[in-house]
Design an enzyme around this catalytic site. Structure first.
Site, mmCIF file in Angstrom:
data_model
loop_
_atom_site.group_PDB
_atom_site.id
_atom_site.type_symbol
_atom_site.label_atom_id
_atom_site.label_comp_id
_atom_site.label_asym_id
_atom_site.label_seq_id
_atom_site.Cartn_x
_atom_site.Cartn_y
_atom_site.Cartn_z
ATOM 1 C CB SER A 216 27.098 2.663 42.852
ATOM 2 O OG SER A 216 27.087 3.768 43.521
ATOM 3 C CB CYS A 217 32.336 1.928 43.635
ATOM 4 S SG CYS A 217 32.467 0.680 42.677
ATOM 5 N NE ARG A 218 37.178 3.727 38.093
ATOM 6 C CZ ARG A 218 37.618 2.500 37.157
ATOM 7 N NH1 ARG A 218 37.052 3.069 35.836
ATOM 8 N NH2 ARG A 218 38.262 1.847 37.482
ATOM 9 C CD1 TRP A 245 31.034 8.281 37.092
ATOM 10 C CD2 TRP A 245 28.959 8.564 37.792
ATOM 11 N NE1 TRP A 245 30.717 9.504 36.704
ATOM 12 C CE2 TRP A 245 29.448 9.858 37.154
ATOM 13 C CE3 TRP A 245 27.570 8.737 38.601
ATOM 14 C CZ2 TRP A 245 28.704 10.981 37.059
ATOM 15 C CZ3 TRP A 245 26.902 9.855 38.340
ATOM 16 C CH2 TRP A 245 27.629 11.156 37.541
#
Length: 256
Positions: A216-218, A245
């Site tokens: 995951s990331c933003r 996120w």
């Protein structure tokens, strides 16, 4: 050309590109009904865009590249893989490395999207593999049950992961943080398999075959840099949390 997040990226593509390259718009080839940016589309929508772009699901090598090193190319690489295309790769170092090597380029405008009605369905046999993507319901289950064969790896900068920038930053409980740039060289090429393995294992990431890594990331873009990096290091048990996120954080702070 998968360049994303740069002003006038499409215009720059028309000015200078690798010969024969097409322009892949991440926010266009997406689920337009999702409240979150560039979530993966469903299969019919993806096929329709591929027909318009004339990108058949055939045996030819499909190479994804960015105008500035590496950013969205791994995300588009993974998009094609999760839709069933096998022969797809990322150009290490992107267009800057290509230009550094004095390789040929072309310029000029062309019609990006073409009429899909003349295309044959059998040339576009794409199908979304649901096992390649994780959704919020499974993330909630991972957070609550803490399975020993699954880790969550967050590619954002440490300050965002730790919630230092604003209320709407932070991370999913139990997630591990390794900023995606940790596995890149200064010229935005990927580090060697051994170097990537060392970086990730130093953060507590297990590259054992049985361990599934949820990336995951933003918003699901730079997560795929880490995802590709783990594959370079020899680990193939990877999936993407598409909402990342942006979705999980909105839920945490009162969203749906």
């Amino acid at each position: 050309d998968t360049t994303y997040g740069l002003p006038n990226a499409k215009e720059e593509h028309f000015k200078l590109r690798i010969p024969g390259a097409k322009f892949f718009e991440l926010d266009e080839v997406a689920d337009k009904e999702s409240p979150f940016a560039h979530d993966l589309p469903n299969t019919p929508i993806f096929i329709d865009y591929m027909k318009q772009l004339r990108i058949k699901n055939d045996g030819n090598l499909l190479v994804c590249y960015d105008q500035t090193g590496v950013m969205a190319a791994p995300r588009v690489w993974y998009t094609f893989k999760v839709f069933g295309r096998q022969n797809v790769a990322v150009l290490d170092g992107g267009l800057p490395k290509w230009l550094e090597e004095n390789l040929p380029t072309e310029s000029g405008k062309y019609e990006l999207y073409q009429d899909p009605s003349s295309e044959k369905d059998q040339d576009y046999q794409y199908q979304l593999n649901p096992k390649g993507v994780v959704y919020i319901q499974e993330i909630d289950e991972i957070v609550s049950k803490k399975p020993t064969d699954t880790q969550m790896l967050d590619a954002r900068p440490e300050s965002q992961f730790n919630g230092e920038q604003s209320q709407a930053t932070g991370h999913m409980p139990g997630a591990i943080n390794s900023f995606f740039r940790n596995i890149l060289n200064e010229d935005s090429t990927f580090k060697s398999a051994e170097e990537i393995k060392s970086v990730l294992e130093s953060k507590g990431v297990s590259l054992e075959k049985s361990n599934r890594i949820v990336h995951s990331c933003r918003s699901g873009v730079t997560a795929c840099i880490n995802l590709l990096g783990t594959e370079i290091a020899g680990h193939t048990n990877n999936v993407l949390y598409d909402g990342s996120w942006t979705e999980y954080g909105s839920k945490k702070y009162g969203g749906k």
